[in-house]
Design a protein around this motif. Structure first.
Motif, PDB file in Angstrom:
ATOM      1  N   ASP A 125       0.852  -1.178   0.000  1.00  0.00           N
ATOM      2  CA  ASP A 125       0.000   0.000   0.000  1.00  0.00           C
ATOM      3  C   ASP A 125       0.893   1.235   0.000  1.00  0.00           C
ATOM      4  O   ASP A 125       2.113   1.144   0.181  1.00  0.00           O
ATOM      5  N   THR A 126       0.277   2.392  -0.203  1.00  0.00           N
ATOM      6  CA  THR A 126       1.000   3.655  -0.186  1.00  0.00           C
ATOM      7  C   THR A 126       1.215   4.095   1.258  1.00  0.00           C
ATOM      8  O   THR A 126       0.600   3.547   2.182  1.00  0.00           O
ATOM      9  N   PRO A 127       2.066   5.103   1.491  1.00  0.00           N
ATOM     10  CA  PRO A 127       2.272   5.570   2.877  1.00  0.00           C
ATOM     11  C   PRO A 127       0.985   6.024   3.556  1.00  0.00           C
ATOM     12  O   PRO A 127       0.851   5.874   4.781  1.00  0.00           O
ATOM     13  N   ASP A 128       0.047   6.581   2.791  1.00  0.00           N
ATOM     14  CA  ASP A 128      -1.221   7.014   3.388  1.00  0.00           C
ATOM     15  C   ASP A 128      -2.320   5.961   3.233  1.00  0.00           C
ATOM     16  O   ASP A 128      -3.496   6.251   3.417  1.00  0.00           O
ATOM     17  N   LEU A 129      -1.933   4.726   2.893  1.00  0.00           N
ATOM     18  CA  LEU A 129      -2.840   3.580   2.831  1.00  0.00           C
ATOM     19  C   LEU A 129      -4.000   3.811   1.862  1.00  0.00           C
ATOM     20  O   LEU A 129      -5.185   3.639   2.194  1.00  0.00           O
ATOM     21  N   LEU A 130      -3.651   4.151   0.630  1.00  0.00           N
ATOM     22  CA  LEU A 130      -4.660   4.444  -0.394  1.00  0.00           C
ATOM     23  C   LEU A 130      -5.599   3.263  -0.621  1.00  0.00           C
ATOM     24  O   LEU A 130      -6.821   3.436  -0.670  1.00  0.00           O
ATOM     25  N   TYR A 174      -6.395   0.802   1.261  1.00  0.00           N
ATOM     26  CA  TYR A 174      -7.275   0.609   2.423  1.00  0.00           C
ATOM     27  C   TYR A 174      -8.401   1.643   2.410  1.00  0.00           C
ATOM     28  O   TYR A 174      -9.577   1.312   2.607  1.00  0.00           O
ATOM     29  N   ARG A 175      -8.066   2.899   2.179  1.00  0.00           N
ATOM     30  CA  ARG A 175      -9.081   3.957   2.197  1.00  0.00           C
ATOM     31  C   ARG A 175     -10.090   3.776   1.065  1.00  0.00           C
ATOM     32  O   ARG A 175     -11.286   4.028   1.248  1.00  0.00           O
ATOM     33  N   ARG A 210       3.285  -3.305   3.672  1.00  0.00           N
ATOM     34  CA  ARG A 210       2.809  -2.625   4.883  1.00  0.00           C
ATOM     35  C   ARG A 210       2.492  -3.597   6.018  1.00  0.00           C
ATOM     36  O   ARG A 210       2.671  -3.249   7.185  1.00  0.00           O
ATOM     37  N   MET A 246      -6.629   4.583  12.166  1.00  0.00           N
ATOM     38  CA  MET A 246      -7.349   4.085  10.998  1.00  0.00           C
ATOM     39  C   MET A 246      -8.661   3.453  11.447  1.00  0.00           C
ATOM     40  O   MET A 246      -8.660   2.428  12.120  1.00  0.00           O
TER      41      MET A 246
END
Length: 256
Positions: free
Chosen positions: A68-73, A75-76, A154, A235
Motif C-alpha cells: 500500500d502507499t504511505p497514506d494507505l490508499l 485501504y481507504r 505494509r 485508521m
C-alpha cells in the motif's frame, strides 16, 4: 470418518479444472468453530463436495504480504466503497514454498477479478520489475489508472486454510482459521473463528442457502482491512465493525 476426512480428496489440478474462479462472486461469513463444523458436516453428508488434498495434507498455511502507499490508499478506497479499487499482495503457500504476486480489481459487474503472476518466495516482500509491469498493465486495463507512488509492503497476514469444492456446480468454499496480523507496529491474533468464503460464478447456490438456513448472514470482511484497522493507529474500520468485534474483541496491540 469425521472432519475433513469425511470428504473425498481432490488434487490441485482437479480443483482448478472444476472451479477456476479468477473472476467470481465472493460471499463471506463468520462462524464459530462449532457452527462451522455443523455446516461442514452437512456438506459432507450431501456427497457433492470434495476437499483439496495435496500429498495427504488438507490444511495449509498461507502468508500474505500486502502493499500500500504511505497514506494507505488501497485501504481507504476499500473503506469508502470505491468502485474503482484494487488490492496488491503476494501470497506464499508456506507448506510448498510456492508464491504468487496478485492484483485484485473489481470487474464491470463489481465481481472480483484476480490477476496472478508466479513469484519467487524470496521476493514476497518486494515488488520486482516484472511485478511492477504486471501491476501497471492490470490497473491500466481495468481502470485506465497509473500505479500510485510509494507502494511498499505494509503488513502480513498468516492463517491456515482448507478448501472444499463442489465440482458439478463449480463452487469453491475456503475456510480460514488461526488468523495472525503482523506489521511494524505489532502483531495480533484472532480469537477462534472460522472465516468462510463461498466463491462461485453467481450468488445463491446450495452452500449459501444452507448457511442462511442456519441463521448465518454475509459479512463484509477483508483480512487486510481488519489488520490495518487493528494495527494502524487512527485508521477507522467502521465497515468491518462486526468482523473486528468477532475476531479481535477488546484486543490491545502487542509487540511483533
Amino acid at each position: 470418518m469425521s472432519g475433513l476426512d469425511a470428504f473425498p480428496g481432490m488434487g490441485l489440478d482437479e480443483v482448478v479444472a472444476a472451479a477456476d474462479l479468477q473472476t467470481r462472486t465472493d460471499t463471506k461469513y463468520l462462524l464459530s468453530p462449532e457452527r462451522y463444523r455443523w455446516f461442514r458436516d452437512r456438506l459432507a453428508d450431501s456427497g457433492d463436495w470434495a476437499c483439496l488434498d495435496i500429498g495427504g495434507r488438507r490444511r495449509f498455511s498461507y502468508e500474505s504480504v500486502y502493499f500500500d502507499t504511505p497514506d494507505l490508499l488501497t485501504y481507504r478506497q476499500h473503506r469508502q466503497g470505491r468502485r474503482r479499487r484494487f488490492k496488491v499482495r503476494t501470497r506464499l503457500y508456506a507448506d510448498s514454498g510456492e508464491c504468487a504476486f496478485e492484483v485484485k480489481v473489481k470487474g464491470a459487474r463489481q465481481d472480483t477479478v484476480k490477476e496472478r503472476l508466479p513469484y519467487a518466495a524470496s521476493d514476497a516482500a518486494v515488488i520486482t520489475a516484472d511485478a511492477a509491469a504486471h501491476l501497471a498493465r492490470t490497473l491500466w486495463d481495468a481502470y485506465g489508472m497509473r500505479v500510485p507512488a510509494g507502494l511498499e509492503a505494509r503488513l502480513r497476514t498468516d492463517y491456515r486454510r482448507h478448501t472444499l469444492v463442489d465440482p458439478a456446480a463449480g463452487v469453491r468454499i475456503t475456510c480460514d482459521e488461526d488468523l495472525r496480523c503482523v506489521s511494524e507496529s505489532g502483531a495480533v491474533e484472532s480469537r477462534p473463528v472460522s472465516l468462510v468464503e463461498v466463491k462461485s460464478a453467481k450468488e445463491g447456490g446450495a452452500a449459501d442457502r444452507l448457511l442462511w438456513s442456519m441463521g448465518a448472514r454475509p459479512v463484509p470482511v477483508s483480512k487486510y482491512c481488519l489488520a490495518v484497522a487493528v494495527l494502524a493507529p487512527g485508521m477507522h474500520g467502521n465497515p468491518w465493525a462486526r468482523a473486528l468485534h468477532e475476531c479481535f474483541p477488546g484486543v490491545s496491540r502487542v509487540r511483533a
